[in-house]
Design an enzyme around this catalytic site. Sequence first.
Site, PDB file in Angstrom:
ATOM      1  N   CYS A 141       0.866  -1.179   0.000  1.00 58.90           N
ATOM      2  CA  CYS A 141       0.000   0.000   0.000  1.00 58.90           C
ATOM      3  C   CYS A 141       0.898   1.224   0.000  1.00 58.90           C
ATOM      4  O   CYS A 141       1.720   1.400   0.910  1.00 58.90           O
ATOM      5  CB  CYS A 141      -0.861  -0.030   1.266  1.00 58.90           C
ATOM      6  SG  CYS A 141      -1.853   1.444   1.500  1.00 58.90           S
ATOM      7  N   CYS A 191      -1.070   3.896  -6.624  1.00 61.01           N
ATOM      8  CA  CYS A 191      -1.911   3.257  -5.611  1.00 61.01           C
ATOM      9  C   CYS A 191      -2.151   1.838  -6.098  1.00 61.01           C
ATOM     10  O   CYS A 191      -2.474   1.637  -7.280  1.00 61.01           O
ATOM     11  CB  CYS A 191      -3.239   4.009  -5.477  1.00 61.01           C
ATOM     12  SG  CYS A 191      -4.500   3.124  -4.519  1.00 61.01           S
TER      13      CYS A 191
HETATM   14  N1  DGL Z   1      -4.057   0.672  -2.023  1.00 61.22           N
HETATM   15  C1  DGL Z   1      -3.621   1.770  -1.267  1.00 61.22           C
HETATM   16  C2  DGL Z   1      -2.433   2.502  -1.863  1.00 61.22           C
HETATM   17  O1  DGL Z   1      -1.648   1.898  -2.566  1.00 61.22           O
HETATM   18  C3  DGL Z   1      -4.609   2.649  -0.545  1.00 61.22           C
HETATM   19  C4  DGL Z   1      -5.934   2.893  -1.103  1.00 61.22           C
HETATM   20  C5  DGL Z   1      -6.843   3.488  -0.055  1.00 61.22           C
HETATM   21  O2  DGL Z   1      -7.167   2.774   0.895  1.00 61.22           O
HETATM   22  O3  DGL Z   1      -7.187   4.677  -0.166  1.00 61.22           O
HETATM   23  O4  DGL Z   1      -2.243   3.661  -1.623  1.00 61.22           O
END
Ligand code: DGL
Length: 296
Positions: free
Chosen positions: A79, A202
Amino acid sequence: MSPESSEAAPIGVFDSGVGGLSVLRALQAELPHEHFVYLADNGHAPYGERGDAFVAARTHAIAGHLRRAHGIKALVVACNTATAAAIHEARASHPGLPVVGVEPALKPAVAATRTGRVGVIATRGTLASGKFGRLLDSLRSQAEFIVQPCDGLAHAIEQAVAEGLAGATAAAEIEALCTMYMRAMGRFGTETGAIDTLVLGCTHYVFAESVLQRLAGHGVRLVETGEPVARQTRRLLAQAGLLASAPGGGALQLLTTGDPGLPRAAAARWLRGPARQSERVDVPAVPPALPARRPG
Ligand code: DGL
């Protein structure tokens, strides 16, 4: 189980939700003999608009849980938002545990661009972070970056999984959000002055790749981070002497703090291999340990 003690222990991977499965997919391809435990923090998603303190507390709680309950030998923070908010704290709290984070792939994008204009889409949290600011500053002389926070997009991607393939509402929402954010960034294409490279900053956005590619046009290159992260995980495990040497691994346990149907459906849609169950777990936030007080 004692953490990081054995090459047979699993690798822990987590994200706010199902987005980190895009990283897990690359990890499974790079490290087919490893066991994985994937924790989707769906009960507390999305992270992107929640602020650093919240995301850091969740990261702290999840890393501790994966270590205590699953004896993980390495942690992949799949993440960008959690990496930006808490990777330093995660490393400091778990010395000796290899911890790998993800960050928007700006360097590969600089190497790929021909027009010199690179688009970056990510959560508000990632883009506002000091870590991202420093990365951007280090590369500003090499390309022009057009940076766009995409509020709501990760959530819409989670919703699309929840609705299933037949669901049209979330798919329409994804299309509308991508259209709006890409318009705000300017012209995409391969001609002079256009954005020819788009960084998916993301891990959720990888699952909107086909929409993003269609809107950007054929020649525009989309760049994500799954494969480099998988290679870095392999390097760190090898350095620590923790690579699974015996064939026959490849088990995956799916955990979620929310609806177990969500990671199960996402895994069926995006990962190879047999259908998997997912298990609900409670991972309450715990305050980070305070440094011991010195007497006097
Ligand atoms: N998948 C996550 C990232 O790479 C976060 C997405 C979220 O929960 O807003 O930032």
